[in-house]
Motif scaffolding. Structure first.
Motif, PDB file in Angstrom:
ATOM      1  N   THR A   1     -14.265   4.957   2.092  1.00  0.00           N
ATOM      2  CA  THR A   1     -13.232   5.028   0.708  1.00  0.00           C
ATOM      3  C   THR A   1     -14.710   4.670  -0.286  1.00  0.00           C
ATOM      4  O   THR A   1     -15.781   3.611   0.480  1.00  0.00           O
TER       5      THR A   1
ATOM      6  N   ILE B   1       1.028  -1.030  -0.001  1.00  0.00           N
ATOM      7  CA  ILE B   1      -0.213  -0.025  -0.120  1.00  0.00           C
ATOM      8  C   ILE B   1       0.662   1.036   0.009  1.00  0.00           C
ATOM      9  O   ILE B   1       0.640   2.496  -0.283  1.00  0.00           O
TER      10      ILE B   1
ATOM     11  N   CYS C   1      -4.314   4.999 -11.606  1.00  0.00           N
ATOM     12  CA  CYS C   1      -4.561   4.975 -10.665  1.00  0.00           C
ATOM     13  C   CYS C   1      -3.091   4.022 -11.015  1.00  0.00           C
ATOM     14  O   CYS C   1      -2.771   3.540 -11.249  1.00  0.00           O
TER      15      CYS C   1
ATOM     16  N   ARG D   1      -4.915   4.782   3.066  1.00  0.00           N
ATOM     17  CA  ARG D   1      -4.267   5.455   1.875  1.00  0.00           C
ATOM     18  C   ARG D   1      -4.812   4.916   1.068  1.00  0.00           C
ATOM     19  O   ARG D   1      -4.461   5.431  -0.183  1.00  0.00           O
ATOM     20  N   VAL D   2      -5.543   3.868   0.801  1.00  0.00           N
ATOM     21  CA  VAL D   2      -6.574   3.084  -0.361  1.00  0.00           C
ATOM     22  C   VAL D   2      -7.531   4.437  -1.048  1.00  0.00           C
ATOM     23  O   VAL D   2      -8.859   4.784   0.492  1.00  0.00           O
ATOM     24  N   ASP D   3      -7.954   4.474  -1.693  1.00  0.00           N
ATOM     25  CA  ASP D   3      -8.922   5.641  -2.617  1.00  0.00           C
ATOM     26  C   ASP D   3     -10.207   4.419  -2.991  1.00  0.00           C
ATOM     27  O   ASP D   3     -11.410   5.351  -2.742  1.00  0.00           O
TER      28      ASP D   3
ATOM     29  N   ASP E   1       1.412   9.218  -5.605  1.00  0.00           N
ATOM     30  CA  ASP E   1       1.573  10.641  -5.338  1.00  0.00           C
ATOM     31  C   ASP E   1       3.401  11.764  -5.851  1.00  0.00           C
ATOM     32  O   ASP E   1       3.213  12.378  -5.889  1.00  0.00           O
TER      33      ASP E   1
ATOM     34  N   ARG F   1       1.009   3.941  -2.671  1.00  0.00           N
ATOM     35  CA  ARG F   1       0.336   6.111  -2.593  1.00  0.00           C
ATOM     36  C   ARG F   1       1.926   6.905  -3.006  1.00  0.00           C
ATOM     37  O   ARG F   1       1.879   7.583  -3.606  1.00  0.00           O
ATOM     38  N   ARG F   2       2.613   5.994  -3.638  1.00  0.00           N
ATOM     39  CA  ARG F   2       4.229   6.706  -3.272  1.00  0.00           C
ATOM     40  C   ARG F   2       4.404   7.081  -4.808  1.00  0.00           C
ATOM     41  O   ARG F   2       4.643   7.897  -5.337  1.00  0.00           O
TER      42      ARG F   2
ATOM     43  N   GLY G   1      -6.886   7.174  -7.913  1.00  0.00           N
ATOM     44  CA  GLY G   1      -5.849   7.528  -6.374  1.00  0.00           C
ATOM     45  C   GLY G   1      -5.107   5.992  -6.495  1.00  0.00           C
ATOM     46  O   GLY G   1      -4.764   5.403  -7.910  1.00  0.00           O
ATOM     47  N   VAL G   2      -5.422   4.912  -5.427  1.00  0.00           N
ATOM     48  CA  VAL G   2      -5.262   3.984  -5.172  1.00  0.00           C
ATOM     49  C   VAL G   2      -6.330   2.904  -4.855  1.00  0.00           C
ATOM     50  O   VAL G   2      -6.750   3.671  -4.544  1.00  0.00           O
TER      51      VAL G   2
END
Length: 488
Positions: free
Chosen positions: A254, A51, A178, A229-231, A59, A55-56, A151-152
């Protein structure tokens, strides 16, 4: 580099193929009950690292904004997988137990080809739509609407059609920009792990953009769903588990996409070719041993033709015996596990207890002492309130029910908590259209029409899910909408 079982025991995290922190777990061939290899056993720490990597990557890189690069990477993955298709076919049949002929379609080659469709979408989608000028409150503005990656994505997938469902999530999610953490079912880890190997060694997909975490620990799926952190969580599986996913995701608001269960009806009108319709209903329900959420498992026929339809369907099923999935003529292979076979057998016991008649099948086939096989089964003598007519069995089990006209057939189809798929057979176009309009379901085939394709949205009404997968609608599930206005 060839793909082999011994290379399938690694996770893909942050661009690196790595051993699972929990060691390995066995992979079992459902047609033989033999252990055929091992898969990486991930732990909570591995999921956390996956995860974090996703995320990294979202972003801190240009992945979400470089549409042409994403399209190129998807085509690169498609072409690399095609180069391994024979190896993947052999390993998929061994791990999934799917009949060989299905690997030329939705069990392998079809989903690989579909990656090209999503690459085209990445290139050709209208990422920005100009709304022109307006004067809200007397102030002239120029407005536009932008589509951006959500996103994630946490993708949680089942075992029945692993390549199709994995790529139906990976393809549009990556095309949309994503990053992804994929948690495949523990029954079929190789189908995901071997794709991870190809991604890591034969594509330019950047580190962290896609992470693949295999494990028998179902708590890792909950961890993925609960992580802030998960979208978006994209889940395919049972309705019961879908409720749990939705409940967990609600704690962080989420977004969720849910493709869940089905108890789809095969409706035969009184002007249909009864023999052809019954043969097709039999073929549908035994395909991959009935292990498909959109397979039609209720055969609804005119009451005055019930006896004839029962005999025709019984004979058709008797000619579609369960068998070795490696043989070209096999349509009905094994169930995925001993647990799943026990579940199906319990429903057969329930059917008899409720007053049903086993017209054919009803148990384990003779001559197949090894493997998780159940003979194709037809149940008669029940109405639509019976448990075997209301609950998803996920086996080669067909319930035949009578109807008293087109509107009654529609009512029976809709008398279900589900609304995923269906079929209608007849000759009068107006009557067929009336039925299609009346049945509340996400897909309908008319006289054998095939709706499955990369550009066709798939999903259901009611408890069959939320949202759509595949097609432009499925692609849009992975997008956010941003409105932008400037003084004109």
């Amino acid at each position: 580099m060839p793909l082999r079982p011994e290379t399938a025991s690694r996770l893909l995290i942050d661009g690196t193929l790595t051993a699972g922190s929990g060691g390995t777990f066995d992979v079992v061939n459902p047609a033989t009950e033999e252990v055929i290899g091992q898969a990486a056993q991930a732990t909570s720490a591995d999921m956390d690292a996956a995860i974090a990597a996703a995320r990294r990557a979202f972003d801190t890189t240009d992945w979400s904004r470089d549409h042409a690069f994403r399209a190129r990477c998807l085509r690169q993955l498609r072409d690399a997988l095609k180069g391994h298709v024979d190896e993947l076919r052999e390993l998929t049949i061994a791990e999934v137990g799917c009949p060989s002929f299905l690997t030329h379609g939705p069990q392998l080659e079809g989903p690989i080809d579909d990656l090209g469709y999503f690459a085209d979408l990445a290139e050709n989608y209208d990422w920005t739509v100009d709304l022109g000028e307006a004067e809200p409150m007397g102030i002239k503005n120029h407005r536009e609407v932008r589509s951006e990656a959500v996103g994630v994505v946490g993708a949680i997938t089942p075992w029945n059609f692993p390549h199709q469902i994995n790529f139906a999530k990976i393809g549009p999610a990556l095309a949309a920009g994503c990053t992804v953490v994929l948690k495949p079912a523990p029954d079929t880890p190789w189908c995901a792990a071997l794709v991870g190997e190809v991604i890591a060694t034969e594509t330019d997909i950047p580190a962290g953009v896609i992470n693949i975490v295999t494990s028998t620990d179902h708590r890792l799926g909950e961890q993925l769903t609960a992580d802030p952190r998960v979208d978006l969580v994209s889940f395919t599986g049972s309705t019961a588990t879908g409720r749990a996913v939705m409940s967990t995701a609600a704690q962080t608001l989420t977004k969720v996409f849910l493709e869940l269960g089905g108890k789809s009806a095969f409706l035969v009108l009184d002007d249909a070719d009864l023999a052809t319709a019954c043969s097709m209903a039999a073929f549908n329900v035994v395909t991959h041993a009935g292990q498909g959420c959109a397979i039609t498992t209720r055969l609804v026929v005119p009451r005055e033709k019930l006896a004839e339809a029962t005999a025709l369907t019984r004979d058709a099923l008797a000619g579609l015996a369960a068998g070795d999935p490696t043989k070209p003529g096999t349509v009905c292979g094994p169930l995925i596990s001993a647990r799943q076979r026990e579940r199906v057998e319990e429903y057969l016991r329930i059917a008899v207890e409720e007053g049903g008649t086993i017209e054919t099948g009803g148990g384990r086939p003779e001559g197949l002492e090894r493997g998780y096989f159940v003979s194709p089964t037809l149940i008669s003598g029940l109405d639509n309130s019976a448990r075997v007519a209301q609950e998803e069995i996920f086996g080669p089990v067909l319930v035949i029910l009578p109807h008293d006209g087109d509107d009654d057939a529609i009512a029976i189809a809709n008398d279900s908590p589900y609304g995923l798929s269906g079929q209608v057979w007849g000759t009068d176009p107006e009557r067929l259209d009336h039925v299609v309009n009346g049945v509340r379901t996400g897909t309908m085939g008319v006289n054998g029409g095939i709706w499955y394709a990369a550009d066709v949205p798939f999903g259901g009404y009611k408890q069959s899910g939320i949202g759509r997968e595949m097609g432009v609608a499925g692609f849009a599930e992975y997008l956010e909408t941003k409105a932008v206005a400037r003084p004109a």
